[in-house]
Enzyme design. Structure first.
Site, PDB file in Angstrom:
ATOM      1  CG  ASP A  47       1.816  -0.963   3.338  1.00  0.00           C
ATOM      2  OD1 ASP A  47       1.069  -0.593   4.254  1.00  0.00           O
ATOM      3  OD2 ASP A  47       1.496  -1.797   2.462  1.00  0.00           O
ATOM      4  CG  HIS A 105      -1.735  -1.038   1.565  1.00  0.00           C
ATOM      5  ND1 HIS A 105      -1.312  -2.171   2.204  1.00  0.00           N
ATOM      6  CD2 HIS A 105      -3.067  -1.192   1.359  1.00  0.00           C
ATOM      7  CE1 HIS A 105      -2.346  -2.988   2.356  1.00  0.00           C
ATOM      8  NE2 HIS A 105      -3.419  -2.426   1.848  1.00  0.00           N
TER       9      HIS A 105
END
Ligand code: XLS
Ligand code: CA
Ligand code: CA
Length: 441
Positions: A105, A102
């Site tokens: 992240d 993501h």
């Protein structure tokens, strides 16, 4: 560069008789099964969020695992780079060829999206160098549109135009980064695309807006050279009480209703299947028969718990049935992403490796056994015979060709008076066959 997992060697394949916990017992990357190597059948991926970010924190307690990877301060760009170093060393030691991420992240999210995007450019430049050095590739990217409080009412389904635009900006950037990293796919997981109560919800407007966001993503993605698949990852609930992408059948119906079915496939997660009250195999079969089996999030839940536990897969029976579906479908366009996390008390670096060894060996064993089921042929032959009346009788053929009429079928029934009972379904006999293949030496 300093080794981060200094006490862990490159993980070797040692075979089924090995008792070495830091060795593969079944995953033999270059072993050929049904014409392809295990590595080709099983494009494994590491989930950036669980493996490099999650510390085991839950709503009752803080994390147990140290995921600083030597950075002096977590949540900084130097920590983000340490995670890249750790991730690539980890994947290399395990022979994992892909990763999934993501946006948030990869870098700490800033207050202003312009600064977040600058950080994303910087970290993906750094990741690209590592990819070129190691040959490791990106399986898929996605935007986290559920964590930040602004998404409390969803992203595509939000009631706020400003939040909807913010979601669009995140999708745009995440698509650009997916293209930059050469990702095979782009995922939409609609964690907050759903509702808590119908009392305050315009379901029609929300669903149309989600589809519209997907349409814009496809148009933009194709315009910047994204040739991979878009994926919907169905999940029925958690965090929302009701999520629109409830299961594969619902998501496929949604895509077809909005003309998106050519660009999208399913990313099926085992634990989400069981939350929807289905088996993992069911979700894979429904996707496959619609030509939409794209990628897999390989994990499992605990059937005694009603929530998404994201455990590393150890259930060989389920992995076998998964691989049976994948082999029958001719493989995946995506891969097998371990959207799985260590249990909270398994907090050491060694535990991180053992978890992936477990998952990879489970799927390798599943592949070996699924191939054996197909080569054995008894299941396939049984299913073929079971429906033989459609391929061997005139009326059966007409039904399959969709040229039959109600009158002629009724005339046949009336001539018979009553049909004979169909043959036995032989479920127990077939389960016996599967057990024989699974457990014979
Ligand atoms: C959460 C989902 C998530 C997606 C990507 O339950 O599994 O991790 O895979 O947003
Ligand atoms: Ca999950
Ligand atoms: Ca997932």
């Amino acid at each position: 560069m300093k080794e981060i997992f200094a006490n862990i060697p490159v993980i070797p394949y040692e075979g089924p008789n090995s008792k070495n916990p830091l060795a593969f017992h079944y995953y033999d990357a270059n072993k050929v099964i049904m014409g392809k190597t295990m590595k080709e059948h099983l494009p494994f991926a590491m989930a950036w969020w669980h493996n490099l970010c999650a510390t085991g924190a839950d709503m009752f307690g803080r994390g147990t695992a140290d995921k600083s990877f030597g950075a002096s301060e977590v949540g900084t760009m130097s920590h983000a780079k340490a995670k890249v170093d750790a991730g690539f060393e980890f994947m290399q030691k395990l022979g994992i060829e892909y990763f999934c991420w993501h946006d948030v992240d990869l870098v700490p999210e800033a207050d202003d999206i312009n600064e977040t995007n600058r950080r994303l450019d910087e970290i993906t430049d750094y990741i690209l160098v590592k990819m070129q050095e190691t040959g490791i590739k990106c399986l898929w990217g996605t935007a986290n549109m559920f964590g930040n409080p602004r998404f409390m009412n969803g992203a595509g389904s939000t009631n706020s135009v400003d939040v909807y635009c913010f979601a669009a900006a995140q999708v745009k950037k995440a698509l650009e980064l997916t293209v930059k990293l050469g990702g095979r796919g782009y995922v939409f997981w609609g964690g907050r695309e759903g509702y808590e109560t119908l009392l305050n919800t315009d379901v029609k407007l929300e669903q149309e807006n989600i589809a519209n966001l997907m349409r814009m993503a496809v148009e933009y993605g194709r315009s910047i050279g994204f040739t991979g698949d878009f994926y919907i990852e169905p999940k029925p609930k958690e965090p929302m009480k009701h999520q629109y992408d409830f299961d594969a059948a619902t998501a496929i119906g949604f895509l077809k209703a909005h003309g998106l079915e050519k660009d999208f496939k399913m990313n099926i997660e085992a634990n989400h299947a069981t939350l929807a009250g289905h088996t993992f195999q069911h979700e894979l079969r429904i996707s496959a028969i619609n030509g939409m089996l794209g990628s897999i999030d390989a994990n499992q839940g605990d059937l005694l718990l009603g929530w998404d536990t994201d455990e590393f897969p150890c259930n060989v029976y389920d992995a076998t049935m998964c691989m049976y579906e994948v082999l029958k479908a001719g493989g995946l366009t995506g891969g097998f992403n371990f959207d799985s996390k260590n249990r909270r008390p398994s907090y050491t670096q060694e535990d991180m490796f053992k978890a992936f060894i477990l998952g990879m060996d489970t799927f390798a064993l599943g592949l070996i056994k699924a191939a054996a089921i197909i080569e054995d042929g008894r299941l396939d032959q049984f299913v073929k015979n079971r429906y033989a009346s459609y391929s061997t009788t005139e009326l059966g053929k007409k039904i399959l060709n969709k040229t039959s009429t109600l009158e002629e079928l009724a005339a046949h029934a009336e001539q018979l008076g009553a049909p004979e009972l169909p043959d036995s379904g032989n479920q127990e006999g077939l389960q016996h066959v599967v057990n024989d293949i699974l457990f014979r030496n």
